[in-house]
Design a protein around this motif. Structure first.
Motif, PDB file in Angstrom:
ATOM      1  N   LEU A   1       0.832  -1.191   0.000  1.00 10.19           N
ATOM      2  CA  LEU A   1       0.000   0.000   0.000  1.00 10.19           C
ATOM      3  C   LEU A   1       0.873   1.250   0.000  1.00 10.19           C
ATOM      4  CD1 LEU A   1      -2.685  -1.120   2.615  1.00 10.19           C
ATOM      5  CD2 LEU A   1      -2.937  -1.039   0.116  1.00 10.19           C
ATOM      6  N   LYS A   2       2.132   1.091   0.412  1.00 12.79           N
ATOM      7  CA  LYS A   2       3.091   2.193   0.383  1.00 12.79           C
ATOM      8  C   LYS A   2       4.109   1.927  -0.722  1.00 12.79           C
ATOM      9  CE  LYS A   2       2.695   3.269   5.309  1.00 12.79           C
ATOM     10  NZ  LYS A   2       3.426   3.391   6.584  1.00 12.79           N
ATOM     11  N   ALA A   3       4.276   2.872  -1.633  1.00 13.98           N
ATOM     12  CA  ALA A   3       5.158   2.686  -2.784  1.00 13.98           C
ATOM     13  C   ALA A   3       6.606   2.350  -2.398  1.00 13.98           C
ATOM     14  CB  ALA A   3       5.122   3.935  -3.661  1.00 13.98           C
ATOM     15  N   PRO A   4       7.179   2.916  -1.321  1.00 13.07           N
ATOM     16  CA  PRO A   4       8.585   2.631  -1.015  1.00 13.07           C
ATOM     17  C   PRO A   4       8.868   1.173  -0.679  1.00 13.07           C
ATOM     18  CG  PRO A   4       7.847   4.603   0.143  1.00 13.07           C
ATOM     19  CD  PRO A   4       6.636   3.960  -0.426  1.00 13.07           C
ATOM     20  N   ALA A   5       7.849   0.377  -0.369  1.00 10.42           N
ATOM     21  CA  ALA A   5       8.104  -1.014   0.011  1.00 10.42           C
ATOM     22  C   ALA A   5       8.883  -1.748  -1.071  1.00 10.42           C
ATOM     23  CB  ALA A   5       6.782  -1.723   0.305  1.00 10.42           C
ATOM     24  N   ALA A   6       8.517  -1.526  -2.328  1.00  9.43           N
ATOM     25  CA  ALA A   6       9.208  -2.218  -3.420  1.00  9.43           C
ATOM     26  C   ALA A   6      10.664  -1.773  -3.517  1.00  9.43           C
ATOM     27  CB  ALA A   6       8.489  -1.955  -4.740  1.00  9.43           C
ATOM     28  N   LEU A   7      10.918  -0.473  -3.322  1.00 14.78           N
ATOM     29  CA  LEU A   7      12.297   0.020  -3.358  1.00 14.78           C
ATOM     30  C   LEU A   7      13.130  -0.623  -2.263  1.00 14.78           C
ATOM     31  CD1 LEU A   7      14.540   1.921  -4.329  1.00 14.78           C
ATOM     32  CD2 LEU A   7      13.578   3.687  -2.830  1.00 14.78           C
ATOM     33  N   PHE A   8      12.597  -0.672  -1.056  1.00 15.18           N
ATOM     34  CA  PHE A   8      13.353  -1.251   0.054  1.00 15.18           C
ATOM     35  C   PHE A   8      13.568  -2.746  -0.144  1.00 15.18           C
ATOM     36  CE2 PHE A   8      11.325   2.277   2.813  1.00 15.18           C
ATOM     37  CZ  PHE A   8      12.235   3.196   2.309  1.00 15.18           C
ATOM     38  N   ALA A   9      12.559  -3.434  -0.660  1.00 16.35           N
ATOM     39  CA  ALA A   9      12.707  -4.865  -0.908  1.00 16.35           C
ATOM     40  C   ALA A   9      13.789  -5.123  -1.950  1.00 16.35           C
ATOM     41  CB  ALA A   9      11.377  -5.460  -1.362  1.00 16.35           C
ATOM     42  N   MET A  10      13.778  -4.339  -3.017  1.00 16.88           N
ATOM     43  CA  MET A  10      14.798  -4.507  -4.052  1.00 16.88           C
ATOM     44  C   MET A  10      16.186  -4.173  -3.525  1.00 16.88           C
ATOM     45  SD  MET A  10      12.626  -2.874  -7.235  1.00 16.88           S
ATOM     46  CE  MET A  10      13.915  -3.050  -8.475  1.00 16.88           C
ATOM     47  N   ALA A  11      16.272  -3.142  -2.679  1.00 14.97           N
ATOM     48  CA  ALA A  11      17.563  -2.768  -2.110  1.00 14.97           C
ATOM     49  C   ALA A  11      18.080  -3.835  -1.148  1.00 14.97           C
ATOM     50  CB  ALA A  11      17.452  -1.426  -1.396  1.00 14.97           C
ATOM     51  N   ALA A  12      17.171  -4.506  -0.448  1.00 13.81           N
ATOM     52  CA  ALA A  12      17.591  -5.562   0.481  1.00 13.81           C
ATOM     53  C   ALA A  12      18.028  -6.822  -0.250  1.00 13.81           C
ATOM     54  CB  ALA A  12      16.451  -5.883   1.446  1.00 13.81           C
ATOM     55  N   ILE A  13      17.371  -7.128  -1.357  1.00 19.23           N
ATOM     56  CA  ILE A  13      17.680  -8.343  -2.102  1.00 19.23           C
ATOM     57  C   ILE A  13      18.893  -8.164  -3.007  1.00 19.23           C
ATOM     58  CG2 ILE A  13      16.781  -9.925  -3.880  1.00 19.23           C
ATOM     59  CD1 ILE A  13      13.991  -9.411  -2.701  1.00 19.23           C
ATOM     60  N   ALA A  14      19.153  -6.933  -3.448  1.00 19.18           N
ATOM     61  CA  ALA A  14      20.206  -6.678  -4.432  1.00 19.18           C
ATOM     62  C   ALA A  14      21.583  -7.207  -4.012  1.00 19.18           C
ATOM     63  CB  ALA A  14      20.284  -5.180  -4.737  1.00 19.18           C
ATOM     64  N   PRO A  15      22.062  -6.979  -2.769  1.00 19.84           N
ATOM     65  CA  PRO A  15      23.381  -7.510  -2.419  1.00 19.84           C
ATOM     66  C   PRO A  15      23.444  -9.032  -2.478  1.00 19.84           C
ATOM     67  CG  PRO A  15      22.712  -5.802  -0.867  1.00 19.84           C
ATOM     68  CD  PRO A  15      21.509  -6.124  -1.685  1.00 19.84           C
ATOM     69  N   VAL A  16      22.351  -9.692  -2.116  1.00 20.26           N
ATOM     70  CA  VAL A  16      22.323 -11.157  -2.152  1.00 20.26           C
ATOM     71  C   VAL A  16      22.408 -11.646  -3.599  1.00 20.26           C
ATOM     72  CG1 VAL A  16      20.992 -13.207  -1.550  1.00 20.26           C
ATOM     73  CG2 VAL A  16      20.979 -11.213  -0.028  1.00 20.26           C
ATOM     74  N   LEU A  17      21.572 -11.076  -4.468  1.00 22.18           N
ATOM     75  CA  LEU A  17      21.616 -11.463  -5.881  1.00 22.18           C
ATOM     76  C   LEU A  17      22.971 -11.116  -6.498  1.00 22.18           C
ATOM     77  CD1 LEU A  17      18.056 -10.405  -7.122  1.00 22.18           C
ATOM     78  CD2 LEU A  17      18.865 -12.682  -6.464  1.00 22.18           C
ATOM     79  N   GLY A  18      23.530  -9.986  -6.088  1.00 21.50           N
ATOM     80  CA  GLY A  18      24.836  -9.597  -6.611  1.00 21.50           C
ATOM     81  C   GLY A  18      25.919 -10.605  -6.271  1.00 21.50           C
ATOM     82  N   LEU A  19      25.911 -11.107  -5.047  1.00 20.04           N
ATOM     83  CA  LEU A  19      26.888 -12.114  -4.656  1.00 20.04           C
ATOM     84  C   LEU A  19      26.699 -13.402  -5.455  1.00 20.04           C
ATOM     85  CD1 LEU A  19      26.918 -11.609  -0.783  1.00 20.04           C
ATOM     86  CD2 LEU A  19      28.725 -10.983  -2.391  1.00 20.04           C
ATOM     87  N   CYS A  20      25.442 -13.751  -5.724  1.00 19.19           N
ATOM     88  CA  CYS A  20      25.173 -14.941  -6.542  1.00 19.19           C
ATOM     89  C   CYS A  20      25.717 -14.763  -7.952  1.00 19.19           C
ATOM     90  CB  CYS A  20      23.674 -15.222  -6.580  1.00 19.19           C
ATOM     91  SG  CYS A  20      22.967 -15.760  -5.013  1.00 19.19           S
ATOM     92  N   VAL A  21      25.505 -13.593  -8.531  1.00 29.67           N
ATOM     93  CA  VAL A  21      26.026 -13.318  -9.876  1.00 29.67           C
ATOM     94  C   VAL A  21      27.552 -13.381  -9.874  1.00 29.67           C
ATOM     95  CG1 VAL A  21      26.249 -11.550 -11.659  1.00 29.67           C
ATOM     96  CG2 VAL A  21      24.027 -11.974 -10.587  1.00 29.67           C
ATOM     97  N   MET A  22      28.164 -12.755  -8.891  1.00 29.94           N
ATOM     98  CA  MET A  22      29.621 -12.783  -8.795  1.00 29.94           C
ATOM     99  C   MET A  22      30.131 -14.204  -8.654  1.00 29.94           C
ATOM    100  SD  MET A  22      30.205  -9.516  -6.263  1.00 29.94           S
ATOM    101  CE  MET A  22      31.902  -9.965  -5.932  1.00 29.94           C
ATOM    102  N   GLY A  23      29.429 -15.015  -7.858  1.00 36.12           N
ATOM    103  CA  GLY A  23      29.836 -16.398  -7.680  1.00 36.12           C
ATOM    104  C   GLY A  23      29.748 -17.200  -8.965  1.00 36.12           C
ATOM    105  N   LEU A  24      28.670 -17.010  -9.711  1.00 38.53           N
ATOM    106  CA  LEU A  24      28.517 -17.721 -10.980  1.00 38.53           C
ATOM    107  C   LEU A  24      29.598 -17.326 -11.977  1.00 38.53           C
ATOM    108  CD1 LEU A  24      24.635 -17.602 -11.453  1.00 38.53           C
ATOM    109  CD2 LEU A  24      26.038 -19.668 -11.223  1.00 38.53           C
ATOM    110  N   VAL A  25      29.884 -16.037 -12.062  1.00 39.89           N
ATOM    111  CA  VAL A  25      30.879 -15.556 -13.020  1.00 39.89           C
ATOM    112  C   VAL A  25      32.276 -16.039 -12.650  1.00 39.89           C
ATOM    113  CG1 VAL A  25      32.007 -13.493 -13.936  1.00 39.89           C
ATOM    114  CG2 VAL A  25      29.518 -13.556 -13.686  1.00 39.89           C
TER     115      VAL A  25
END
Length: 484
Positions: free
Chosen positions: A303-327
């Motif tokens: 119901l609050k627009a910032p929720a998606a921004l915060f969720a993406m910001a929280a998940i981004a470092p985790v996904l980034g480490l996965c990408v780095m690991g794969l590469v």
């Protein structure tokens, strides 16, 4: 929008300052802090004496260099980080001196700045301010990285400031997207991992206002170019640092790092056995509940627009480490690498908790903060959470005193182990560095010629070369006992 609890925020920041300052004072030196000292000093790889030397005679190696432009070259040749923090710590140490605690205070200041921006971010989003602050302050990963003489705290502060301006872009205030891009770019120029958060912010803004996202990207571009200039030169610097990549190994490492970053290492304080296993299980269940709560209540939170921004910001470092690991084909996961996910996740968790019934939400927060408080107490005092050099230096001094000799592994490059040990060692402690090439005959000859009344060994196996010396050090310790 909820009223801003100014007095509570001030109290939280004062508490955080005392906590971070205490952690900076009490925690032993770390390997990476030696790299920071030397890469901004006279030599990124000091040429240590091959004969016994007095610890106090080596203090000059920690003095900041008079020429700051050498830092960039040192980083490209010998480190794996961008330069912005190193330029800042060079100035700080030139002004206030090379003492470790004083140097750590710069990170403390940046961490307090990050918390102040987090409070503003929560207010801007209409999220609970004080719970988000308390969860962040109590997170082991935030405190541990928030006092270290490394670029995490500066990157955290710049990253959150950039997210705040991204959020304000919805108001269509002039200059906000460009300034947000500059701040997020500067964060990546302090720590590469925040580039993933910047990408998440760019995607979120592009979905809402593509034109403003272009201005954010323009602000990022100079720093992206700078990151590439350093990263491409450094990419082969730490071959063999992490284990090979497997899906199961990556999942296990991320789960362990997430638990450590948010809840700390309480099981480490118990002896191996049923108690440790039970506590690990309980903390695992708490971690799953905390991670799952925002997902379960996602529909209410959006119901609050910032929720998606915060969720993406929280998940981004985790996904980034996965990408780095794969590469790279490795598992580049450590607790400290998830520190950038903590503040946005704390915002999500605080908002989810207040959307439960009041007794349940308060109970969950109370349990979480109690666990975090116990963990932070351990971070301040328990040797299990610290690297071993401070304890080893104190033990060597207690056994050898000013007339004895401490045998210390030199390690892979003579920086991590030696710098941390020297930082903690009294000036009058005498030290001899041992490498894998050192023979038993050579070492026995040095000990005999020196006529040391007491020889002690620092049994530190932190890397490949130091582990290769442990058997020799053990034999020398036994030989010394026979000689005495």
């Amino acid at each position: 929008m909820r009223p801003f609890p100014l007095l509570s925020v001030i109290a939280a920041l004062i508490f955080a300052g005392l906590l971070l300052g205490s952690a900076a004072w009490l925690r032993g030196p770390e390997y990476d802090e030696g790299y920071t000292a030397f890469v901004t000093g006279k030599a990124p790889r000091p040429a240590w004496p091959t004969a016994p030397f007095r610890a106090g005679d080596m203090r000059g190696a920690f003095t900041p260099a008079p020429m700051p432009w050498r830092i960039a070259g040192n980083l490209r040749r010998t480190d794996v980080h961008p330069p912005l923090y190193f330029w800042a710590i060079w100035v700080w140490r030139r002004v206030f001196g090379p003492d470790l605690w004083v140097s750590r205070l710069l990170s403390v200041a940046f961490s307090l700045g990050a918390l102040a921006v987090l409070a503003a971010l929560a207010r801007e989003a209409g999220f609970p301010v004080v719970p988000a602050l308390l969860i962040t302050i109590g997170a082991y990963g935030f405190v541990a990285t928030g006092i270290t003489m490394r670029g995490f705290a500066l990157a955290q502060c710049l990253m959150l400031a950039g997210l705040l301006l991204v959020l304000r872009c919805a108001r269509k205030e002039p200059g906000q997207p460009l300034a947000a891009g500059l701040l997020l770019g500067a964060a990546s120029f302090s720590n590469y991992l925040t580039a993933f958060t910047a990408t998440a912010a760019l995607l979120w803004l592009a979905m809402r206002n593509p034109r403003r996202a272009v201005w954010l990207l323009i602000g990022l571009l100079p720093f992206i170019a700078g990151d590439g200039f350093f990263f491409l030169a450094q990419r082969g610097s730490r071959i063999g640092q992490f284990p090979p990549f497997t899906i199961g190994g990556m999942a296990a490492a991320l789960a362990h790092a997430a638990g450590g970053a948010l809840l700390g290492g309480l099981p480490l304080y118990l002896p191996t056995g049923v108690g440790r296993v039970a506590l690990t299980g309980l903390l695992g269940a708490l971690l799953i509940a905390m991670l799952g709560l925002p997902a379960v209540l996602w529909r209410r939170m959006t119901l609050k627009a910032p929720a998606a921004l915060f969720a993406m910001a929280a998940i981004a470092p985790v996904l980034g480490l996965c990408v780095m690991g794969l590469v790279a084909g490795t598992i580049p996961v450590e607790i400290r690498y998830l520190c950038f996910a903590i503040p946005p996740f704390a915002l999500m968790l605080a908002e989810a908790a207040v959307r439960l019934s009041r007794p349940i939400g308060l109970s969950l927060l109370a349990v979480l903060l109690t666990v975090q408080g116990s963990s932070i107490a351990g971070l301040l005092t328990r040797p299990e959470t610290m690297q071993p050099e401070q304890a080893a230096a104190r033990a060597a001094w207690a056994q050898a005193g000013s007339t004895g000799l401490a045998l210390l592994p030199r390690g892979n490059d003579g920086v991590g182990i030696v710098s941390a040990f020297l930082t903690a060692a009294p000036d009058d402690l005498h030290i001899l560095l041992v490498t894998p090439q050192t023979t038993e005959a050579e070492l026995a000859g040095v000990l005999t010629r020196g006529q040391w009344p007491c020889v002690t060994t620092a049994m530190i196996g932190a890397d490949r070369d130091s582990r290769a010396t442990l058997s020799l050090l053990a034999r020398m310790r036994n030989l010394n006992c026979q000689m005495r």
